[in-house]
Motif scaffolding. Structure first.
Motif, PDB file in Angstrom:
ATOM      1  N   ASP A   1     -12.887 -14.466  72.318  1.00 24.43           N
ATOM      2  CA  ASP A   1     -11.879 -13.400  72.356  1.00 24.43           C
ATOM      3  C   ASP A   1     -12.423 -12.188  71.581  1.00 24.43           C
ATOM      4  OD1 ASP A   1      -9.685 -11.824  72.544  1.00 24.43           O
ATOM      5  OD2 ASP A   1      -8.327 -13.139  71.427  1.00 24.43           O
ATOM      6  N   THR A   2     -12.629 -11.094  72.274  1.00 26.07           N
ATOM      7  CA  THR A   2     -13.164  -9.901  71.622  1.00 26.07           C
ATOM      8  C   THR A   2     -12.193  -9.314  70.598  1.00 26.07           C
ATOM      9  OG1 THR A   2     -12.316  -8.546  73.442  1.00 26.07           O
ATOM     10  CG2 THR A   2     -14.597  -9.310  73.610  1.00 26.07           C
ATOM     11  N   GLU A   3     -10.929  -9.697  70.673  1.00 21.74           N
ATOM     12  CA  GLU A   3      -9.950  -9.188  69.710  1.00 21.74           C
ATOM     13  C   GLU A   3     -10.252  -9.661  68.295  1.00 21.74           C
ATOM     14  OE1 GLU A   3      -6.646  -6.703  69.174  1.00 21.74           O
ATOM     15  OE2 GLU A   3      -7.603  -7.246  71.076  1.00 21.74           O
ATOM     16  N   THR A   4     -11.002 -10.738  68.153  1.00 17.88           N
ATOM     17  CA  THR A   4     -11.330 -11.251  66.822  1.00 17.88           C
ATOM     18  C   THR A   4     -12.301 -10.340  66.080  1.00 17.88           C
ATOM     19  OG1 THR A   4     -13.135 -12.592  67.734  1.00 17.88           O
ATOM     20  CG2 THR A   4     -10.953 -13.624  67.579  1.00 17.88           C
ATOM     21  N   MET A   5     -12.874  -9.369  66.773  1.00 17.54           N
ATOM     22  CA  MET A   5     -13.820  -8.457  66.135  1.00 17.54           C
ATOM     23  C   MET A   5     -13.117  -7.324  65.394  1.00 17.54           C
ATOM     24  SD  MET A   5     -16.516 -10.024  66.922  1.00 17.54           S
ATOM     25  CE  MET A   5     -17.751  -8.910  66.298  1.00 17.54           C
ATOM     26  N   VAL A   6     -11.832  -7.145  65.608  1.00 18.75           N
ATOM     27  CA  VAL A   6     -11.079  -6.083  64.937  1.00 18.75           C
ATOM     28  C   VAL A   6     -11.042  -6.367  63.430  1.00 18.75           C
ATOM     29  CG1 VAL A   6      -8.838  -4.944  64.714  1.00 18.75           C
ATOM     30  CG2 VAL A   6      -9.694  -5.601  66.982  1.00 18.75           C
ATOM     31  N   GLY A   7     -11.388  -5.381  62.636  1.00 17.90           N
ATOM     32  CA  GLY A   7     -11.434  -5.527  61.184  1.00 17.90           C
ATOM     33  C   GLY A   7     -12.785  -5.968  60.658  1.00 17.90           C
ATOM     34  N   LYS A   8     -13.711  -6.269  61.543  1.00 18.75           N
ATOM     35  CA  LYS A   8     -15.040  -6.733  61.125  1.00 18.75           C
ATOM     36  C   LYS A   8     -15.940  -5.543  60.834  1.00 18.75           C
ATOM     37  CE  LYS A   8     -18.848  -9.761  62.610  1.00 18.75           C
ATOM     38  NZ  LYS A   8     -18.724 -10.691  61.455  1.00 18.75           N
ATOM     39  N   GLY A   9     -16.724  -5.639  59.772  1.00 17.29           N
ATOM     40  CA  GLY A   9     -17.658  -4.583  59.418  1.00 17.29           C
ATOM     41  C   GLY A   9     -18.895  -4.606  60.282  1.00 17.29           C
ATOM     42  N   ALA A  10     -19.576  -3.470  60.322  1.00 20.48           N
ATOM     43  CA  ALA A  10     -20.791  -3.357  61.122  1.00 20.48           C
ATOM     44  C   ALA A  10     -21.658  -2.240  60.567  1.00 20.48           C
ATOM     45  CB  ALA A  10     -20.457  -3.090  62.587  1.00 20.48           C
ATOM     46  N   THR A  11     -22.932  -2.304  60.913  1.00 21.56           N
ATOM     47  CA  THR A  11     -23.880  -1.220  60.625  1.00 21.56           C
ATOM     48  C   THR A  11     -24.246  -0.578  61.953  1.00 21.56           C
ATOM     49  OG1 THR A  11     -24.758  -2.426  58.727  1.00 21.56           O
ATOM     50  CG2 THR A  11     -26.070  -0.603  59.575  1.00 21.56           C
ATOM     51  N   LEU A  12     -23.934   0.705  62.086  1.00 22.91           N
ATOM     52  CA  LEU A  12     -24.137   1.403  63.356  1.00 22.91           C
ATOM     53  C   LEU A  12     -25.330   2.345  63.265  1.00 22.91           C
ATOM     54  CD1 LEU A  12     -20.453   2.425  64.299  1.00 22.91           C
ATOM     55  CD2 LEU A  12     -21.644   0.253  64.723  1.00 22.91           C
ATOM     56  N   ASN A  13     -26.050   2.433  64.360  1.00 21.58           N
ATOM     57  CA  ASN A  13     -27.086   3.452  64.517  1.00 21.58           C
ATOM     58  C   ASN A  13     -26.579   4.434  65.567  1.00 21.58           C
ATOM     59  OD1 ASN A  13     -29.552   4.700  63.998  1.00 21.58           O
ATOM     60  ND2 ASN A  13     -30.494   3.740  65.778  1.00 21.58           N
ATOM     61  N   ILE A  14     -26.317   5.683  65.157  1.00 20.86           N
ATOM     62  CA  ILE A  14     -25.674   6.675  66.027  1.00 20.86           C
ATOM     63  C   ILE A  14     -26.669   7.771  66.376  1.00 20.86           C
ATOM     64  CG2 ILE A  14     -23.769   8.336  66.210  1.00 20.86           C
ATOM     65  CD1 ILE A  14     -22.261   6.660  64.143  1.00 20.86           C
ATOM     66  N   ILE A  15     -26.695   8.137  67.644  1.00 20.41           N
ATOM     67  CA  ILE A  15     -27.534   9.235  68.102  1.00 20.41           C
ATOM     68  C   ILE A  15     -26.671  10.214  68.883  1.00 20.41           C
ATOM     69  CG2 ILE A  15     -29.649   7.862  68.186  1.00 20.41           C
ATOM     70  CD1 ILE A  15     -29.252   7.526  71.175  1.00 20.41           C
ATOM     71  N   HIS A  16     -27.128  11.447  68.984  1.00 23.04           N
ATOM     72  CA  HIS A  16     -26.427  12.470  69.755  1.00 23.04           C
ATOM     73  C   HIS A  16     -27.126  12.665  71.101  1.00 23.04           C
ATOM     74  CE1 HIS A  16     -24.344  14.539  66.070  1.00 23.04           C
ATOM     75  NE2 HIS A  16     -23.871  13.332  66.344  1.00 23.04           N
ATOM     76  N   LYS A  17     -26.307  12.809  72.125  1.00 20.47           N
ATOM     77  CA  LYS A  17     -26.818  13.034  73.471  1.00 20.47           C
ATOM     78  C   LYS A  17     -26.079  14.199  74.112  1.00 20.47           C
ATOM     79  CE  LYS A  17     -28.130   8.200  74.447  1.00 20.47           C
ATOM     80  NZ  LYS A  17     -27.938   7.051  75.378  1.00 20.47           N
ATOM     81  N   THR A  18     -26.609  14.665  75.213  1.00 19.50           N
ATOM     82  CA  THR A  18     -25.981  15.743  75.976  1.00 19.50           C
ATOM     83  C   THR A  18     -25.719  15.255  77.392  1.00 19.50           C
ATOM     84  OG1 THR A  18     -27.158  17.404  74.665  1.00 19.50           O
ATOM     85  CG2 THR A  18     -26.179  18.141  76.725  1.00 19.50           C
ATOM     86  N   SER A  19     -24.499  15.412  77.843  1.00 18.92           N
ATOM     87  CA  SER A  19     -24.130  14.955  79.177  1.00 18.92           C
ATOM     88  C   SER A  19     -24.685  15.901  80.245  1.00 18.92           C
ATOM     89  CB  SER A  19     -22.603  14.870  79.298  1.00 18.92           C
ATOM     90  OG  SER A  19     -22.032  16.169  79.232  1.00 18.92           O
ATOM     91  N   GLN A  20     -24.543  15.498  81.503  1.00 21.20           N
ATOM     92  CA  GLN A  20     -25.016  16.334  82.601  1.00 21.20           C
ATOM     93  C   GLN A  20     -24.242  17.647  82.681  1.00 21.20           C
ATOM     94  OE1 GLN A  20     -24.809  13.907  86.141  1.00 21.20           O
ATOM     95  NE2 GLN A  20     -26.573  12.645  85.562  1.00 21.20           N
ATOM     96  N   LYS A  21     -23.044  17.656  82.125  1.00 21.12           N
ATOM     97  CA  LYS A  21     -22.239  18.882  82.111  1.00 21.12           C
ATOM     98  C   LYS A  21     -22.520  19.738  80.878  1.00 21.12           C
ATOM     99  CE  LYS A  21     -18.435  16.888  84.813  1.00 21.12           C
ATOM    100  NZ  LYS A  21     -16.965  16.616  84.852  1.00 21.12           N
ATOM    101  N   GLY A  22     -23.493  19.304  80.066  1.00 17.28           N
ATOM    102  CA  GLY A  22     -23.859  20.092  78.890  1.00 17.28           C
ATOM    103  C   GLY A  22     -23.012  19.825  77.666  1.00 17.28           C
TER     104      GLY A  22
END
Length: 233
Positions: free
Chosen positions: A102-123
């Motif tokens: 059940d993916t609902e069990t992931m709510v409240g769980k900590g994580a380490t995220l790697n975030i990048i910025h992108k540009t869509s086809q609409k700019g």
């Protein structure tokens, strides 16, 4: 093909949350705020756009340490080892998900995220999660509190996406180029004619030496006759 157990908060043709702030790029700690399932979504097939497919999608919403939020992209609800959801849960939990997870069990769980910025086809610039990893042992206190965040419902008035506050680097001090100082022309001292008065030597009056009259020498002893006396007769 195995199907994961769907969470109870699914529904709606919108598969994500209306976020208006661009999360900063980089690695950061986060907490899972919600899971959203979108069921029976009909879309053209990727391989053949003329074919309409019906799929079930899910997304995860995270809250970051700086107060911004970010969501994952659409993930097909599937336990196929090649599916994005399978790979994401395996990386996040460190173990492979099992049938009936059940993916609902992931709510409240900590994580380490790697975030990048992108540009869509609409700019349009947007933030994307390139990796979800578990929180390292001893760093649990760095995970933000879920109670700090208000999850957008989609009923709010749409607003343009705003960038997260970015600290501007200090502007380097402008180099000061002093202008060469022009020296004032040096005035030559005025030469004045010096008149030297030389005292002319005054003529010294001639000193008249007393002329000594030559004394006449006499033979023998000078005789001085007796003074005459009046003798009474």
């Amino acid at each position: 093909m195995a199907i994961l157990q769907q969470s109870s908060n699914g529904g709606g043709p919108i598969t994500g949350w209306p976020l208006t702030t661009l999360a900063p790029a980089g690695q950061t700690f986060a907490v899972c705020l919600a899971v959203k399932d979108s069921l029976q979504i009909q879309r053209p097939s990727y391989d053949d756009p003329s074919v309409i497919e019906t799929k079930n999608f899910t997304r995860f919403l995270f809250g970051l340490s700086d107060g911004t939020m970010i969501q994952t992209g659409e993930m097909t609800i599937s336990l196929n080892e090649k599916s994005k959801l399978f790979k994401t849960l395996t990386s996040w939990n460190g173990t492979m998900p099992f049938s009936g997870f059940d993916t609902e069990t992931m709510v409240g769980k900590g994580a380490t995220l790697n975030i990048i910025h992108k540009t869509s086809q609409k700019g349009r610039e947007y933030a994307d999660i390139s990796a979800i990893m578990p929180v390292m042992q001893g760093m649990e206190a760095q995970v933000p509190d879920r109670a700090r965040f208000v999850i957008p419902t989609g009923d709010e008035a749409p607003a343009p996406i705003q960038n997260a506050p970015i600290q501007q680097p200090a502007q380097p001090a402008q180099q000061f180029n002093p202008q060469p100082v022009q020296q004032a022309p040096v005035q030559q001292p005025v030469q004045t004619a010096t008149t030297v008065s030389v005292d002319q030597p005054q003529p010294v009056p001639a000193v008249q030496q007393p002329v000594q009259q030559p004394q006449q020498q006499t033979m023998g002893t000078q005789f001085t006759g007796p003074q005459s006396t009046n003798v009474p007769f």
